[in-house]
Design an enzyme around this catalytic site. Structure first.
Site, mmCIF file in Angstrom:
data_model
loop_
_atom_site.group_PDB
_atom_site.id
_atom_site.type_symbol
_atom_site.label_atom_id
_atom_site.label_comp_id
_atom_site.label_asym_id
_atom_site.label_seq_id
_atom_site.Cartn_x
_atom_site.Cartn_y
_atom_site.Cartn_z
ATOM 1 N N ASN A 123 -57.058 0.133 -3.796
ATOM 2 C CA ASN A 123 -58.351 0.141 -4.485
ATOM 3 C C ASN A 123 -58.481 1.214 -5.552
ATOM 4 O O ASN A 123 -59.293 1.092 -6.467
ATOM 5 C CB ASN A 123 -59.480 0.337 -3.463
ATOM 6 C CG ASN A 123 -59.761 -0.923 -2.681
ATOM 7 O OD1 ASN A 123 -59.339 -2.002 -3.065
ATOM 8 N ND2 ASN A 123 -60.474 -0.780 -1.578
ATOM 9 N N THR A 173 -27.884 -18.486 -16.136
ATOM 10 C CA THR A 173 -29.061 -19.222 -15.683
ATOM 11 C C THR A 173 -29.011 -20.630 -16.259
ATOM 12 O O THR A 173 -28.832 -20.798 -17.461
ATOM 13 C CB THR A 173 -30.347 -18.516 -16.146
ATOM 14 O OG1 THR A 173 -30.307 -17.149 -15.728
ATOM 15 C CG2 THR A 173 -31.572 -19.193 -15.570
ATOM 16 N N LYS A 175 -30.088 -23.924 -17.872
ATOM 17 C CA LYS A 175 -31.151 -24.337 -18.785
ATOM 18 C C LYS A 175 -31.004 -25.828 -19.080
ATOM 19 O O LYS A 175 -29.890 -26.339 -19.061
ATOM 20 C CB LYS A 175 -31.067 -23.532 -20.090
ATOM 21 C CG LYS A 175 -31.046 -22.025 -19.914
ATOM 22 C CD LYS A 175 -32.389 -21.483 -19.469
ATOM 23 C CE LYS A 175 -32.342 -19.950 -19.390
ATOM 24 N NZ LYS A 175 -33.648 -19.389 -18.997
ATOM 25 N N LYS A 177 -34.685 -24.761 -17.824
ATOM 26 C CA LYS A 177 -35.024 -24.271 -16.488
ATOM 27 C C LYS A 177 -35.764 -25.312 -15.660
ATOM 28 O O LYS A 177 -35.699 -25.288 -14.436
ATOM 29 C CB LYS A 177 -35.833 -22.982 -16.589
ATOM 30 C CG LYS A 177 -37.162 -23.115 -17.327
ATOM 31 C CD LYS A 177 -38.003 -21.853 -17.212
ATOM 32 C CE LYS A 177 -37.434 -20.704 -17.995
ATOM 33 N NZ LYS A 177 -38.299 -19.507 -17.929
ATOM 34 N N HIS A 294 -35.229 -11.887 -8.254
ATOM 35 C CA HIS A 294 -35.814 -11.992 -9.592
ATOM 36 C C HIS A 294 -37.139 -11.249 -9.602
ATOM 37 O O HIS A 294 -37.855 -11.241 -8.603
ATOM 38 C CB HIS A 294 -36.020 -13.455 -9.986
ATOM 39 C CG HIS A 294 -36.228 -13.632 -11.459
ATOM 40 N ND1 HIS A 294 -37.421 -13.329 -12.083
ATOM 41 C CD2 HIS A 294 -35.386 -14.050 -12.444
ATOM 42 C CE1 HIS A 294 -37.304 -13.572 -13.381
ATOM 43 N NE2 HIS A 294 -36.081 -14.002 -13.624
ATOM 44 N N SER A 379 -30.031 -9.632 -18.116
ATOM 45 C CA SER A 379 -30.244 -11.046 -18.426
ATOM 46 C C SER A 379 -31.409 -11.176 -19.387
ATOM 47 O O SER A 379 -32.422 -10.504 -19.232
ATOM 48 C CB SER A 379 -30.533 -11.830 -17.133
ATOM 49 O OG SER A 379 -30.820 -13.179 -17.408
#
EC number: 4.1.1.39
Length: 475
Positions: A123, A173, A175, A177, A294, A379
């Site tokens: 908080n 990675t 693609k 994606k 990630h 990356s």
């Protein structure tokens, strides 16, 4: 109620607001080895002294509240309260201060990053007396570190599992994606691994969508892994994203990966949450799975310089919660990351003992007491021309991940993987021969491209691609 009763009730107790600094600003305090130490960048509201602002942070993130309460007398606040013990102005910034706060270890549940963050960055970040607040760094004491398992396996165990030494690991990675069918997705995985990559990867938002359900993806990717392993003689992997809407579903997906015999799974640790991440890390250690992490959503938390939480804190928290890889920026690609600061938290991920170094944003000396290290993953917007710089910046204990820089090759996925593997091997060999990668990098790539047509084609395609924006993450 009679006047006499009112008088008795008020003896020794006066309700109302009192200044936080009277209780929580203690410049004479000597920090203990067991304290959790925090460095906050505090921007007070106009008219609020820095001592009051720092004390307010210490109070609201530990035992304090806005008024005196009866139950303060039922415990030892002096034992449990947080203390602002030092304040220094931020050079070059008006009305910004670094406030150092010490927290007694008894405030935190053992082995729970969730509980630690609920207190320290709960908080208090919405407190009206502050215009902005940023957690720059944490010193986690060894007594608390030892209550965590940490990474499922760590750097050395991963190298032994993969039988890969003396160079960075190469990844990609897949693609686009989103939108591929499971079979076409598996085909791309096979082509990249067959071309020479060590890993391929699900993107962070690939979970289980209508166009590709998770089980179908897992099956086709496993087939691609085993086929490429048989043809190359190298151990391969694909980061199968186990992130799901519930912890139970996440563990079910990890169990499927284990039963398929693949080496690694993946988790989005910020969107998934620390409780889920720690649960998955424990499962991975118990069942021999590596865990790729990630950091999707991190920039929502760490991008602003004066408010939020620096990524070095999120990196420390991940090492405690558990993960064998984590994305850490590139310095040279399309994503945020200034060199010295990036290398500061990269060392916090990998090394066992890190000295205080304000030039790299490290506010405290951190001892990890033999907790396994985490491989940083570079990356985002990188290609073959970046290979010398990446090899020089990150060293061998890293994962270099080229998504578009592999699948964007004009001849296809496998030639794109070949180009990256040739570029990496050339840079490692040149470094081992004593050549200066920072100064001779382009020449090293040109020399290698003379005997690799795949690399030559990649060099031609990306020769003019640059991402020249000033980094926001500065000291």
């Amino acid at each position: 109620m009679s006047p006499q009763t009112e008088t008795k009730a008020s003896v020794g107790f006066k309700a109302g607001v009192k200044e936080y600094k009277l209780t929580y600003y203690t410049p004479e305090y000597e920090v203990k080895d067991t304290d959790i130490l925090a460095a906050f960048r505090v921007t007070p509201q106009p008219g609020v002294p820095p001592e009051e602002a720092g004390a307010a942070v210490a109070a609201e993130s530990s035992t304090g509240t806005w008024t005196t309460v009866w139950t303060d007398g039922l415990t030892s606040l002096d034992r449990y309260k947080g203390r602002c013990y030092d304040i220094e102005p931020v050079p070059g910034e008006e009305d910004q201060y670094i406030c150092y706060v010490a927290y007694p270890l008894d405030l935190f549940e053992e082995g729970s990053v969730t509980n630690m963050f609920t207190s320290i960055v709960g908080n208090v970040f919405g407190f009206k007396a502050l215009r902005a607040l940023r957690l720059e760094d944490l010193r986690v004491p060894t007594a608390y570190i030892k209550t965590f398992q940490g990474p499922p396996h760590g750097i050395q165990v991963e190298r032994d599992k993969l039988n890969k030494y003396g160079r960075p690991l190469l990844g990609c990675t897949i693609k686009p994606k989103l939108g591929l069918s499971a079979k076409n997705y598996g085909r791309a995985v096979y082509e990249c691994l067959r071309g020479g990559l060590d890993f391929t990867k699900d993107d962070e938002n690939v979970n289980s969508q209508p166009f590709m359900r998770w089980r179908d993806r897992f099956l086709f990717c496993a087939e691609a892994i085993f086929k490429s392993q048989a043809e190359t003689g190298e151990i391969k992997g694909h980061y199968l994203n186990a992130t799901a809407g519930t912890c139970e579903e996440m563990i079910k997906r990890a169990m499927c990966a284990r039963e398929l015999g693949v080496p690694i799974v993946m988790h989005d640790y910020l969107t998934g949450g620390f409780t889920a991440n720690t649960s998955l890390a424990h499962y991975c250690r118990d069942n021999g799975l590596l865990l790729h992490i990630h950091r999707a959503m991190h920039a929502v938390i760490d991008r602003q310089k004066n408010h939020g939480m620096h990524f070095r804190v999120l990196a420390k928290a991940l090492r405690m919660s558990g993960g064998d890889h984590i994305h850490a920026g590139t310095v040279v690609g399309k994503l945020e990351g200034e060199r010295d600061i990036t290398l500061g938290f990269v060392d916090l991920l990998r090394d066992d003992f890190i000295e205080k170094d304000r030039s790299r944003g490290i506010y405290f000396t951190q001892d990890w007491v033999s907790m396994p290290g985490v491989l940083p993953v570079a990356s985002g917007g990188i290609h073959v021309w970046h290979m010398p710089a990446l090899t020089e910046i990150f060293g061998d204990d890293s994962v270099l991940q080229f998504g578009g820089g592999t699948l964007g090759h004009p001849w296809g996925n496998a030639p794109g993987a070949v180009a990256n593997r040739v570029a990496l091997e050339a840079c490692v060999q040149a470094r081992n021969e004593g050549r200066d990668l920072a100064r001779e990098g382009n020449e090293i790539i040109r020399e290698a491209s003379k005997w690799s047509p795949e690399l030559a084609a990649a060099c031609e395609v990306w020769k003019a691609i640059k991402f020249e924006f000033e980094a926001m993450d500065t000291l």
